[in-house]
Design a protein around this motif. Structure first.
Motif, PDB file in Angstrom:
ATOM      1  N   GLY A  23      12.896-127.543 -84.959  1.00 16.37           N
ATOM      2  CA  GLY A  23      13.836-126.434 -85.059  1.00 16.37           C
ATOM      3  C   GLY A  23      14.396-126.330 -86.469  1.00 16.37           C
ATOM      4  O   GLY A  23      14.200-127.205 -87.308  1.00 16.37           O
ATOM      5  N   ALA A  24      15.090-125.265 -86.706  1.00 17.04           N
ATOM      6  CA  ALA A  24      15.704-125.024 -88.011  1.00 17.04           C
ATOM      7  C   ALA A  24      16.965-125.867 -88.158  1.00 17.04           C
ATOM      8  O   ALA A  24      17.708-126.065 -87.193  1.00 17.04           O
ATOM      9  CB  ALA A  24      16.053-123.550 -88.164  1.00 17.04           C
ATOM     10  N   ARG A  37       8.114-117.209 -88.888  1.00 14.78           N
ATOM     11  CA  ARG A  37       6.653-117.120 -89.009  1.00 14.78           C
ATOM     12  C   ARG A  37       5.968-117.677 -87.761  1.00 14.78           C
ATOM     13  O   ARG A  37       4.972-117.126 -87.299  1.00 14.78           O
ATOM     14  CB  ARG A  37       6.161-117.883 -90.239  1.00 14.78           C
ATOM     15  N   ARG A  38       6.514-118.758 -87.219  1.00 18.13           N
ATOM     16  CA  ARG A  38       5.950-119.359 -86.013  1.00 18.13           C
ATOM     17  C   ARG A  38       6.011-118.366 -84.852  1.00 18.13           C
ATOM     18  O   ARG A  38       5.031-118.169 -84.141  1.00 18.13           O
ATOM     19  CB  ARG A  38       6.721-120.624 -85.667  1.00 18.13           C
ATOM     20  N   GLU A  39       7.178-117.736 -84.669  1.00 13.79           N
ATOM     21  CA  GLU A  39       7.332-116.788 -83.564  1.00 13.79           C
ATOM     22  C   GLU A  39       6.460-115.555 -83.752  1.00 13.79           C
ATOM     23  O   GLU A  39       5.914-115.013 -82.782  1.00 13.79           O
ATOM     24  CB  GLU A  39       8.800-116.414 -83.390  1.00 13.79           C
ATOM     25  N   SER A  40       6.318-115.112 -84.987  1.00 19.51           N
ATOM     26  CA  SER A  40       5.456-113.966 -85.267  1.00 19.51           C
ATOM     27  C   SER A  40       4.002-114.304 -84.938  1.00 19.51           C
ATOM     28  O   SER A  40       3.299-113.511 -84.301  1.00 19.51           O
ATOM     29  CB  SER A  40       5.588-113.561 -86.741  1.00 19.51           C
ATOM     30  N   ASP A  52       0.299-124.243 -87.862  1.00 21.72           N
ATOM     31  CA  ASP A  52       0.554-124.330 -89.306  1.00 21.72           C
ATOM     32  C   ASP A  52       2.049-124.275 -89.599  1.00 21.72           C
ATOM     33  O   ASP A  52       2.554-125.021 -90.439  1.00 21.72           O
ATOM     34  CB  ASP A  52      -0.149-123.180 -90.045  1.00 21.72           C
ATOM     35  N   ALA A  53       2.761-123.402 -88.913  1.00 24.06           N
ATOM     36  CA  ALA A  53       4.207-123.286 -89.121  1.00 24.06           C
ATOM     37  C   ALA A  53       4.914-124.572 -88.703  1.00 24.06           C
ATOM     38  O   ALA A  53       5.862-125.006 -89.365  1.00 24.06           O
ATOM     39  CB  ALA A  53       4.770-122.087 -88.352  1.00 24.06           C
ATOM     40  N   HIS A  54       4.446-125.200 -87.630  1.00 28.93           N
ATOM     41  CA  HIS A  54       5.024-126.486 -87.207  1.00 28.93           C
ATOM     42  C   HIS A  54       4.862-127.528 -88.311  1.00 28.93           C
ATOM     43  O   HIS A  54       5.813-128.239 -88.657  1.00 28.93           O
ATOM     44  CB  HIS A  54       4.324-127.015 -85.954  1.00 28.93           C
ATOM     45  N   VAL A  55       3.650-127.615 -88.848  1.00 30.00           N
ATOM     46  CA  VAL A  55       3.372-128.600 -89.900  1.00 30.00           C
ATOM     47  C   VAL A  55       4.244-128.331 -91.125  1.00 30.00           C
ATOM     48  O   VAL A  55       4.862-129.245 -91.685  1.00 30.00           O
ATOM     49  CB  VAL A  55       1.870-128.576 -90.281  1.00 30.00           C
ATOM     50  N   GLU A  56       4.305-127.075 -91.539  1.00 30.67           N
ATOM     51  CA  GLU A  56       5.091-126.729 -92.726  1.00 30.67           C
ATOM     52  C   GLU A  56       6.584-126.983 -92.506  1.00 30.67           C
ATOM     53  O   GLU A  56       7.270-127.471 -93.406  1.00 30.67           O
ATOM     54  CB  GLU A  56       4.840-125.274 -93.104  1.00 30.67           C
ATOM     55  N   LEU A  57       7.074-126.657 -91.318  1.00 24.58           N
ATOM     56  CA  LEU A  57       8.488-126.882 -91.028  1.00 24.58           C
ATOM     57  C   LEU A  57       8.809-128.375 -90.998  1.00 24.58           C
ATOM     58  O   LEU A  57       9.822-128.813 -91.544  1.00 24.58           O
ATOM     59  CB  LEU A  57       8.886-126.213 -89.714  1.00 24.58           C
ATOM     60  N   ARG A  58       7.933-129.161 -90.363  1.00 25.08           N
ATOM     61  CA  ARG A  58       8.170-130.615 -90.341  1.00 25.08           C
ATOM     62  C   ARG A  58       8.153-131.187 -91.752  1.00 25.08           C
ATOM     63  O   ARG A  58       8.967-132.033 -92.106  1.00 25.08           O
ATOM     64  CB  ARG A  58       7.131-131.298 -89.461  1.00 25.08           C
ATOM     65  N   ARG A  59       7.217-130.738 -92.569  1.00 30.62           N
ATOM     66  CA  ARG A  59       7.136-131.216 -93.955  1.00 30.62           C
ATOM     67  C   ARG A  59       8.396-130.818 -94.730  1.00 30.62           C
ATOM     68  O   ARG A  59       8.981-131.631 -95.445  1.00 30.62           O
ATOM     69  CB  ARG A  59       5.898-130.648 -94.642  1.00 30.62           C
TER      70      ARG A  59
END
Length: 67
Positions: A23-24, A37-40, A52-59
């Protein structure tokens, strides 16, 4: 003479729970952008984009919000 072969017993296949979605961090606009971006991607059926959005957010969270 034929040789008998032993096949290994299959391992138990148990369903595992998926890890929760990251989460944010409150107040972080970059986190919110990744979530948007994930929801879109999800709404378009682009599950590779969701991943991809999960990976980028975790990073991002590890780099910007780790103590």
């Amino acid at each position: 003479m034929s040789r008998m072969t032993c096949t290994p017993k299959p391992k138990e296949n148990a369903l595992m729970e998926l890890p929760s979605e990251p989460g944010a961090v409150p107040g972080c606009s970059e986190c919110l952008d990744f979530c948007a971006r994930r929801e879109s991607a999800r709404s378009e059926g682009d599950y590779s984009g969701v991943s991809d959005a999960h990976v980028e957010l975790r990073r991002h969270r590890a780099e910007a919000h780790s103590s």
